[in-house]
Design an enzyme around this catalytic site. Structure first.
Site, PDB file in Angstrom:
ATOM      1  N   LYS A 173     -12.649   1.815 -24.327  1.00  0.00           N
ATOM      2  CA  LYS A 173     -11.838   2.367 -25.412  1.00  0.00           C
ATOM      3  C   LYS A 173     -10.503   1.650 -25.409  1.00  0.00           C
ATOM      4  CE  LYS A 173     -11.855   5.953 -28.333  1.00  0.00           C
ATOM      5  NZ  LYS A 173     -12.972   6.483 -29.102  1.00  0.00           N
TER       6      LYS A 173
ATOM      7  N   GLY B 104     -12.748  22.968 -38.579  1.00  0.00           N
ATOM      8  CA  GLY B 104     -12.440  21.618 -39.051  1.00  0.00           C
ATOM      9  C   GLY B 104     -13.373  21.195 -40.170  1.00  0.00           C
TER      10      GLY B 104
ATOM     11  N   GLY C  17     -13.290  18.446 -41.936  1.00  0.00           N
ATOM     12  CA  GLY C  17     -12.929  17.047 -42.151  1.00  0.00           C
ATOM     13  C   GLY C  17     -14.170  16.235 -42.480  1.00  0.00           C
TER      14      GLY C  17
ATOM     15  N   VAL D  36     -16.646  14.877 -40.574  1.00  0.00           N
ATOM     16  CA  VAL D  36     -17.897  15.344 -39.977  1.00  0.00           C
ATOM     17  C   VAL D  36     -18.164  16.793 -40.373  1.00  0.00           C
ATOM     18  CG1 VAL D  36     -19.160  15.724 -37.824  1.00  0.00           C
ATOM     19  CG2 VAL D  36     -17.601  13.789 -37.998  1.00  0.00           C
TER      20      VAL D  36
HETATM   21  P1  NAD Z   1     -11.264  14.409 -39.402  1.00  0.00           P
HETATM   22  O1  NAD Z   1      -9.850  14.079 -39.040  1.00  0.00           O
HETATM   23  O2  NAD Z   1     -11.829  13.900 -40.687  1.00  0.00           O
HETATM   24  O3  NAD Z   1     -11.486  15.989 -39.390  1.00  0.00           O
HETATM   25  C1  NAD Z   1     -10.893  16.842 -38.483  1.00  0.00           C
HETATM   26  C2  NAD Z   1     -10.432  18.063 -39.265  1.00  0.00           C
HETATM   27  O4  NAD Z   1      -9.942  19.031 -38.343  1.00  0.00           O
HETATM   28  C3  NAD Z   1      -9.289  17.745 -40.247  1.00  0.00           C
HETATM   29  O5  NAD Z   1      -9.637  18.199 -41.532  1.00  0.00           O
HETATM   30  C4  NAD Z   1      -8.119  18.512 -39.649  1.00  0.00           C
HETATM   31  O6  NAD Z   1      -7.219  18.976 -40.625  1.00  0.00           O
HETATM   32  C5  NAD Z   1      -8.811  19.645 -38.928  1.00  0.00           C
HETATM   33  N1  NAD Z   1      -7.981  20.289 -37.900  1.00  0.00           N
HETATM   34  C6  NAD Z   1      -7.064  19.720 -37.087  1.00  0.00           C
HETATM   35  N2  NAD Z   1      -6.510  20.652 -36.297  1.00  0.00           N
HETATM   36  C7  NAD Z   1      -7.102  21.826 -36.618  1.00  0.00           C
HETATM   37  C8  NAD Z   1      -6.969  23.156 -36.140  1.00  0.00           C
HETATM   38  N3  NAD Z   1      -6.094  23.481 -35.197  1.00  0.00           N
HETATM   39  N4  NAD Z   1      -7.748  24.111 -36.683  1.00  0.00           N
HETATM   40  C9  NAD Z   1      -8.631  23.812 -37.655  1.00  0.00           C
HETATM   41  N5  NAD Z   1      -8.813  22.568 -38.144  1.00  0.00           N
HETATM   42  C10 NAD Z   1      -8.046  21.593 -37.632  1.00  0.00           C
HETATM   43  O7  NAD Z   1     -12.121  13.934 -38.159  1.00  0.00           O
HETATM   44  P2  NAD Z   1     -13.696  13.752 -38.092  1.00  0.00           P
HETATM   45  O8  NAD Z   1     -14.024  12.315 -38.200  1.00  0.00           O
HETATM   46  O9  NAD Z   1     -14.353  14.760 -38.966  1.00  0.00           O
HETATM   47  O10 NAD Z   1     -13.958  14.147 -36.559  1.00  0.00           O
HETATM   48  C11 NAD Z   1     -13.966  15.497 -36.136  1.00  0.00           C
HETATM   49  C12 NAD Z   1     -14.113  15.540 -34.619  1.00  0.00           C
HETATM   50  O11 NAD Z   1     -15.330  14.901 -34.244  1.00  0.00           O
HETATM   51  C13 NAD Z   1     -13.009  14.782 -33.869  1.00  0.00           C
HETATM   52  O12 NAD Z   1     -12.758  15.453 -32.660  1.00  0.00           O
HETATM   53  C14 NAD Z   1     -13.630  13.433 -33.581  1.00  0.00           C
HETATM   54  O13 NAD Z   1     -13.064  12.824 -32.436  1.00  0.00           O
HETATM   55  C15 NAD Z   1     -15.071  13.825 -33.344  1.00  0.00           C
HETATM   56  N6  NAD Z   1     -16.037  12.748 -33.619  1.00  0.00           N
HETATM   57  C16 NAD Z   1     -16.105  12.171 -34.860  1.00  0.00           C
HETATM   58  C17 NAD Z   1     -17.022  11.170 -35.104  1.00  0.00           C
HETATM   59  C18 NAD Z   1     -17.160  10.537 -36.470  1.00  0.00           C
HETATM   60  O14 NAD Z   1     -18.165   9.865 -36.720  1.00  0.00           O
HETATM   61  N7  NAD Z   1     -16.215  10.735 -37.379  1.00  0.00           N
HETATM   62  C19 NAD Z   1     -17.874  10.734 -34.077  1.00  0.00           C
HETATM   63  C20 NAD Z   1     -17.801  11.348 -32.824  1.00  0.00           C
HETATM   64  C21 NAD Z   1     -16.861  12.357 -32.607  1.00  0.00           C
END
Ligand code: NAD
Length: 366
Positions: free
Chosen positions: A92, A192, A194, A196
């Site tokens: 990383k 969340g 977001g 995913v």
């Molecule tokens: P993202 O930033 O698009 O979504 C995360 C969401 O969580 C955002 O909408 C944010 O506003 C919300 N959030 C932040 N703090 C919060 C809280 N206290 N309470 C409620 N909601 C809150 O990220 P993502 O790409 O959807 O990833 C989500 C998680 O999955 C992360 O932890 C990321 O590391 C993990 N992840 C993502 C992927 C991927 O393919 N995108 C792969 C593996 C792991």
């Protein structure tokens, strides 16, 4: 580098002790006065293949915090690749800086030069604070980058594949907890909405699940409520929802003593990385409550599987098909956890380490 005032809990930051404890192969400090680049590339383990892991750009409060993040996240990548059956190691990179202000083409290309100099031992991709556009700049300096836009032969946004893997993890957990994997009528809380989280909500809604969702921003929640009939609750209320399943898809370390005490669900399965504040203490605490916990690094591996598919010429259907396998691995982990009387996180780490150790043995023989 000044590491003396690392953090309130880490007053004596000892880099070599940390690297030795996690057993990293190599940690590279990248510094460039002209572009302002300050980055750390942590290569944890390359027994199974090149260390693949995204580049995170973040406004770290201290250098020690940045190094800790790189060390911790790279080790997580080793386990994720190993348990997913991929011939990849774990690594990383973190760039210290504000992604909104400190990023430039020059900085990303300089970072790309550092990646190039590692000769393929490290392969990078986008992560929190970096975008596919940044990876295009990195790709101008090195071929050791994945997760490029589809137009450039990459797999594009990995989030739908990640969400599909989490969905498979949820279904396998339902099979274990309820005797069948149907999610129709199951009450599911998603933290969340977001990238995913929203894809996951869509899949769960299609299956007839009843969804409760939260976020700190409105936009994803609006879609969740209007398109997928989700009930919206305040962020702090998500842990105490009377649901069957809790899917954390926002932040790490949310499975701490305080929040675990509030949980009323039978399953925790979500996308967020490093959900357990402490693998031992909180992994055991969740288990003692009779909750089935699907290890995060196993069920969120769809994104990694997606970028891995780029190695053989990207075909999205193949990435989805490989991700489906998460279902069987999760069931296997629940069995192992029972057999060995350990929590599921430790059972998953044990399985990942076994694959690495077996491969090392293979490599030592003629
Ligand atoms: P993202 O930033 O698009 O979504 C995360 C969401 O969580 C955002 O909408 C944010 O506003 C919300 N959030 C932040 N703090 C919060 C809280 N206290 N309470 C409620 N909601 C809150 O990220 P993502 O790409 O959807 O990833 C989500 C998680 O999955 C992360 O932890 C990321 O590391 C993990 N992840 C993502 C992927 C991927 O393919 N995108 C792969 C593996 C792991």
């Amino acid at each position: 580098m000044s590491l003396a005032n690392a953090s309130s809990t880490d007053t004596q930051f000892d880099l070599f002790t940390k690297v030795a404890r996690f057993d990293h192969e190599q940690v590279l400090i990248c510094q460039d006065n002209h572009s302002g680049l300050k980055a750390i590339i942590a290569i944890h383990n390359t027994v199974l293949g090149p260390g693949l892991g995204g580049t995170r750009m973040w406004k770290y409060a201290t250098e020690a915090e940045a190094i800790n993040d790189a060390l911790r996240l790279s080790r997580g990548m080793t386990y994720k690749a190993a348990i997913s059956g991929l011939n990849l190691g774990g690594a990383k990179a973190v760039i210290i800086g504000d992604p909104a202000k400190d990023k430039s083409e020059h900085l990303m290309r300089k970072f790309g030069r550092y990646v190039e100099n590692l000769g393929g031992k490290y392969v990078t991709a986008e992560d929190v604070g970096t975008t596919t556009k940044d990876m295009e700049y990195v790709a101008m300096e090195t071929e050791h980058v994945v997760g490029l836009p589809e137009i450039m032969g990459g797999g594009g946004d990995p989030s739908p594949v990640t969400a599909y893997g989490v969905y498979m993890g949820i279904k396998a957990s339902a099979k274990k907890a309820f005797g069948n994997d149907s999610l129709t009528g199951k009450k599911i809380a998603v933290q969340g909405a977001g990238k995913v989280g929203l894809h996951l909500i869509e899949l769960l809604h299609k299956d007839g699940a009843i969804i409760t969702a939260t976020d700190i921003f409105e936009s994803g929640l609006k879609t969740a409520a209007e398109k997928y009939k989700a009930t919206i609750v305040k962020p702090e209320a998500i842990f105490e929802q009377d649901v069957d399943i809790f899917a954390p898809c926002a932040l790490g370390a949310i499975l701490n003593t305080e929040n675990i005490a509030k949980l009323k669900c039978q399953i925790v399965a979500g996308a967020a990385n490093n959900q357990l504040e402490d693998d031992n203490i909180h992994g055991d605490m969740v288990r003692a409550k009779g909750i089935y916990y699907a290890p995060d690094f196993l069920i969120n591996a769809g994104g990694l599987i997606n970028v891995y598919s780029e190695y053989n010429g990207y075909v999205r259907e193949i990435a989805f098909a490989q991700t489906e396998n998460i279902y069987n691995t999760v069931l296997n982990i629940y069995s192992k956890s029972e057999e060995d009387n350990i929590n599921t996180q430790l059972a998953a780490i044990k399985l990942a380490e076994k694959r690495i150790n077996d491969t090392m043995l293979l490599q030592s023989k003629i």
